[in-house]
Enzyme design. Structure first.
Site, mmCIF file in Angstrom:
data_model
loop_
_atom_site.group_PDB
_atom_site.id
_atom_site.type_symbol
_atom_site.label_atom_id
_atom_site.label_comp_id
_atom_site.label_asym_id
_atom_site.label_seq_id
_atom_site.Cartn_x
_atom_site.Cartn_y
_atom_site.Cartn_z
ATOM 1 N N LYS A 160 1.895 2.234 -5.065
ATOM 2 C CA LYS A 160 2.474 1.703 -6.312
ATOM 3 C C LYS A 160 1.575 1.989 -7.515
ATOM 4 O O LYS A 160 2.034 2.397 -8.572
ATOM 5 C CB LYS A 160 2.678 0.178 -6.192
ATOM 6 C CG LYS A 160 3.610 -0.233 -5.067
ATOM 7 C CD LYS A 160 3.651 -1.736 -4.879
ATOM 8 C CE LYS A 160 2.387 -2.347 -4.343
ATOM 9 N NZ LYS A 160 2.051 -2.004 -2.966
ATOM 10 N N GLY A 214 -4.527 -4.261 -3.811
ATOM 11 C CA GLY A 214 -5.527 -3.231 -4.098
ATOM 12 C C GLY A 214 -4.751 -1.981 -4.473
ATOM 13 O O GLY A 214 -4.121 -1.369 -3.616
ATOM 14 N N HIS A 215 -4.719 -1.666 -5.750
ATOM 15 C CA HIS A 215 -3.921 -0.528 -6.232
ATOM 16 C C HIS A 215 -4.862 0.584 -6.667
ATOM 17 O O HIS A 215 -5.693 0.403 -7.553
ATOM 18 C CB HIS A 215 -3.019 -0.971 -7.396
ATOM 19 C CG HIS A 215 -1.987 -1.987 -6.980
ATOM 20 N ND1 HIS A 215 -1.069 -2.540 -7.843
ATOM 21 C CD2 HIS A 215 -1.719 -2.527 -5.760
ATOM 22 C CE1 HIS A 215 -0.289 -3.375 -7.171
ATOM 23 N NE2 HIS A 215 -0.671 -3.395 -5.912
ATOM 24 N N ASP A 269 0.807 -1.231 0.000
ATOM 25 C CA ASP A 269 0.000 0.000 0.000
ATOM 26 C C ASP A 269 0.837 1.277 0.000
ATOM 27 O O ASP A 269 0.425 2.317 0.526
ATOM 28 C CB ASP A 269 -0.968 0.015 1.209
ATOM 29 C CG ASP A 269 -1.865 -1.201 1.209
ATOM 30 O OD1 ASP A 269 -2.191 -1.692 0.124
ATOM 31 O OD2 ASP A 269 -2.244 -1.648 2.314
ATOM 32 N N GLN A 282 1.950 -6.101 -3.213
ATOM 33 C CA GLN A 282 2.383 -6.199 -1.811
ATOM 34 C C GLN A 282 3.639 -5.342 -1.628
ATOM 35 O O GLN A 282 3.826 -4.390 -2.353
ATOM 36 C CB GLN A 282 2.629 -7.669 -1.396
ATOM 37 C CG GLN A 282 1.368 -8.519 -1.296
ATOM 38 C CD GLN A 282 0.784 -8.935 -2.622
ATOM 39 O OE1 GLN A 282 1.434 -9.603 -3.404
ATOM 40 N NE2 GLN A 282 -0.459 -8.584 -2.879
HETATM 41 P P1 GDP Z 1 -0.769 0.397 -3.554
HETATM 42 O O1 GDP Z 1 -1.359 -0.894 -3.102
HETATM 43 O O2 GDP Z 1 0.697 0.464 -3.301
HETATM 44 O O3 GDP Z 1 -1.099 0.751 -4.980
HETATM 45 O O4 GDP Z 1 -1.414 1.523 -2.638
HETATM 46 P P2 GDP Z 1 -2.975 1.636 -2.193
HETATM 47 O O5 GDP Z 1 -3.766 2.084 -3.346
HETATM 48 O O6 GDP Z 1 -3.413 0.409 -1.496
HETATM 49 O O7 GDP Z 1 -2.871 2.736 -1.067
HETATM 50 C C1 GDP Z 1 -2.337 3.997 -1.315
HETATM 51 C C2 GDP Z 1 -3.420 5.038 -0.988
HETATM 52 O O8 GDP Z 1 -2.820 6.307 -0.915
HETATM 53 C C3 GDP Z 1 -4.482 5.160 -2.059
HETATM 54 O O9 GDP Z 1 -5.682 5.545 -1.443
HETATM 55 C C4 GDP Z 1 -3.959 6.275 -2.952
HETATM 56 O O10 GDP Z 1 -4.993 6.960 -3.653
HETATM 57 C C5 GDP Z 1 -3.334 7.179 -1.916
HETATM 58 N N1 GDP Z 1 -2.185 7.969 -2.361
HETATM 59 C C6 GDP Z 1 -1.139 7.624 -3.162
HETATM 60 N N2 GDP Z 1 -0.228 8.615 -3.197
HETATM 61 C C7 GDP Z 1 -0.694 9.601 -2.404
HETATM 62 C C8 GDP Z 1 -0.177 10.871 -1.993
HETATM 63 O O11 GDP Z 1 0.907 11.287 -2.349
HETATM 64 N N3 GDP Z 1 -0.955 11.590 -1.137
HETATM 65 C C9 GDP Z 1 -2.163 11.160 -0.684
HETATM 66 N N4 GDP Z 1 -2.843 11.932 0.155
HETATM 67 N N5 GDP Z 1 -2.664 9.981 -1.037
HETATM 68 C C10 GDP Z 1 -1.928 9.197 -1.872
HETATM 69 P P1 IMO Z 2 -0.894 -4.171 -2.267
HETATM 70 O O1 IMO Z 2 -0.439 -4.730 -3.602
HETATM 71 C C1 IMO Z 2 -0.987 -4.609 2.052
HETATM 72 C C2 IMO Z 2 -1.039 -8.674 3.655
HETATM 73 C C3 IMO Z 2 -2.328 -9.116 4.344
HETATM 74 C C4 IMO Z 2 -1.764 -10.117 5.339
HETATM 75 C C5 IMO Z 2 -0.624 -10.771 4.562
HETATM 76 C C6 IMO Z 2 -1.002 -12.083 3.882
HETATM 77 O O2 IMO Z 2 -2.196 -3.467 -2.309
HETATM 78 O O3 IMO Z 2 0.199 -3.397 -1.627
HETATM 79 P P2 IMO Z 2 -2.538 -12.797 1.843
HETATM 80 O O4 IMO Z 2 -3.901 -12.351 1.422
HETATM 81 O O5 IMO Z 2 -1.481 -12.530 0.828
HETATM 82 O O6 IMO Z 2 -2.547 -14.206 2.322
HETATM 83 O O7 IMO Z 2 -2.198 -11.904 3.142
HETATM 84 O O8 IMO Z 2 -0.233 -9.837 3.566
HETATM 85 N N1 IMO Z 2 -1.249 -8.176 2.273
HETATM 86 C C7 IMO Z 2 -1.176 -6.892 1.947
HETATM 87 N N2 IMO Z 2 -1.015 -5.788 2.705
HETATM 88 N N3 IMO Z 2 -1.081 -4.493 0.712
HETATM 89 C C8 IMO Z 2 -1.217 -5.585 -0.070
HETATM 90 O O9 IMO Z 2 -1.176 -5.510 -1.417
HETATM 91 C C9 IMO Z 2 -1.314 -6.852 0.542
HETATM 92 N N4 IMO Z 2 -1.480 -8.111 0.079
HETATM 93 C C10 IMO Z 2 -1.420 -8.917 1.152
HETATM 94 O O10 IMO Z 2 -2.967 -8.038 4.965
HETATM 95 O O11 IMO Z 2 -1.205 -9.430 6.426
HETATM 96 MG MG MG Z 3 -2.863 -1.604 -1.810
#
Ligand code: GDP
Ligand code: IMO
Ligand code: MG
Length: 424
Positions: free
Chosen positions: A16, A40-41, A13, A222
């Site tokens: 990416k 979840g991107h 998270d 991840q």
């Molecule tokens: P990922 O899994 O690495 O793609 O990241 P996620 O989407 O799970 O979580 C990142 C969260 O931060 C999302 O809600 C994005 O919209 C948000 N986000 C990404 N970059 C920024 C930033 O620079 N500032 C803020 N406020 N939110 C951001």
């Molecule tokens: P993105 O790509 C954050 C965590 C889960 C759990 C552990 C194992 O959005 O960054 P799993 O479902 O793989 O068996 O879970 O890994 N986890 C993540 N945490 N971002 C993710 O993906 C994750 N994918 C798995 O919360 O602790």
């Molecule tokens: Mg994510």
């Protein structure tokens, strides 16, 4: 031509998806190489939020191929739901998506096994997303798995029934009740729909693209601290999440890897169980969660929050060969006058930058220094000195340049650190 990589340096998270979406414009193919719908991107384009789970984050870019590599595990139901939503949002998924025949399938019974295994662990559960990731990779390495290419073969149902019956036997060891019929019905419906999407033989497809001079951006899921080998085992996911997995997850040689762009938040989060030395289990952590909107993009669970962890980042830069860093969510620290940066760990009566091999059973105390925050960043003015000081410190500590700083969720809310300019 080379394959550049974007991956997470923390526990997932890191943002990416946003960075892949922004950079996708400069590439021909955007490829996922591991993980599955546990990811979840989030992309925010023209103010609209899209969350991707299996589909690469280049899907909104016209004329780009989005490739799901052999290292990914696919749940047809989640994938078809995602495709339907994207098509409603105007993305030409049929024209842009290509899937490796070698990618393994997540069966309904894999998800049930995931849930049964987690519930049997009680308080020591991993905190899995329950998407069936662990059981599917177990069947892959156990040489029992079903693959995307199998869905077009005559003996697909026979193979499915065989694997299902193994799972039903396994489920008997758990005291776990479940309903399979409806899940199975949805799964087969999704399999039928999936047949319309382009499948390829991974090896020839990707290598021929490289030979033709196509530029590939590999998108990690991840984070490196969730890597099956190098993460906080056993509180990890079931795939290798690091740059080495690009080769095995796409079928390319290590010689093809170019830039490795590591993403880190300006602070740190983790969702699920497991060690998190810089976690702030207090009002500051709660403020980070609320201001940062730190709730899971896949499960909606509150994310655990804390300060940035430089020993962990140093370790993940090392194992990935990171060549550039992108810092995200810098704007969130605006709500704090000052913030912490962990420079060392204390455990076993010593202060060190090194991570112990087993982080679960060590009492790690972080050594933290304090930085001043910077307030709003104004595109018409030079970058605040406080932000520059923070970035300089990180670059020196990690010995890797910071190429961009993200200052909001929107596609172009980015600062190019080479010229110190805000893009939007
Ligand atoms: P990922 O899994 O690495 O793609 O990241 P996620 O989407 O799970 O979580 C990142 C969260 O931060 C999302 O809600 C994005 O919209 C948000 N986000 C990404 N970059 C920024 C930033 O620079 N500032 C803020 N406020 N939110 C951001
Ligand atoms: P993105 O790509 C954050 C965590 C889960 C759990 C552990 C194992 O959005 O960054 P799993 O479902 O793989 O068996 O879970 O890994 N986890 C993540 N945490 N971002 C993710 O993906 C994750 N994918 C798995 O919360 O602790
Ligand atoms: Mg994510």
């Amino acid at each position: 031509m080379q394959v550049d990589v974007i991956l997470g340096l923390q526990w997932g998270d890191e943002g990416k998806g946003k960075i892949v979406d922004y950079l996708a414009d400069k590439y021909d193919i955007i490829a996922r190489f591991q993980g599955g719908p546990n990811a979840g991107h989030t992309l925010v384009i023209n103010g609209k939020k899209h969350v991707l789970h299996t589909i690469p984050s280049g899907i909104f870019r016209e004329g780009k191929i989005n490739y799901i590599g052999n290292g990914v595990v696919i749940d047809p139901v989640t994938l078809m739901k995602e495709i339907e939503n994207l098509e409603k949002d105007g993305a030409d998924v049929l024209g842009r998506l290509v899937i490796s025949k070698r990618a393994n399938l997540i069966l309904p019974t894999h998800k049930i096994l995931d849930a049964a295994s987690e519930s049997s662990k009680g308080t020591s559960k991993i905190g899995s997303t329950l998407k069936g990731i662990g059981p599917t990779y177990m069947d892959k390495t156990g040489r029992n798995g079903l693959r995307i290419g199998d869905i077009l073969e005559d003996d697909f149902i026979v193979k499915y029934e065989l694997l299902k019956s193994k799972h039903l036997q396994l489920l008997q060891i758990y005291n776990y009740t479940f309903e399979l019929d409806e899940l199975e019905e949805q799964w087969f419906e999704a399999i039928e729909k999936l047949k319309a999407y382009k499948q390829v033989d991974a090896v020839y497809y990707i290598n021929e693209a490289l030979k033709k001079g196509k530029k590939i951006l590999a998108e990690g899921a991840q984070g490196s601290m969730l890597d099956i080998d190098f993460g906080t085992y056993p509180f990890v996911t079931s795939s290798n999440t690091i740059s080495a997995a690009v080769c095995t997850g796409l079928g390319i040689s290590p010689k093809q890897i170019g830039e490795v762009i590591g993403i880190t938040k300006a602070y740190c989060t983790r969702v699920g169980g497991g060690p998190f030395p810089t976690e702030l289990d207090d009002a500051i952590g709660e403020k980070l969660r609320q201001v940062g909107g730190e709730f899971g993009a896949t499960t909606g669970r509150p994310r655990r929050c804390g300060w940035i962890d430089l020993p962990a980042l140093n370790y993940t830069c090392l194992i990935n060969g990171v060549t550039k860093i992108v810092i995200t969510k810098a704007d969130i620290l605006n709500s704090f006058e000052e913030f912490g940066v962990c420079t060392h760990y204390k455990y076993d009566n010593k202060e060190t930058k090194d991570l112990p091999y087993d982080m679960v059973n060590k009492n790690i105390q972080p050594t933290t220094i304090t930085f001043k925050s910077w307030g709003n960043i104004d595109a018409t003015k030079p970058l605040p000195i406080e932000l520059k000081e923070y970035v300089d410190y990180l670059e020196k500590y990690l010995n890797v340049p910071v190429s961009m700083v993200s200052n909001g969720p929107g596609r172009e809310e980015l600062i190019d650190m080479e010229n110190g300019k805000l893009l939007a």
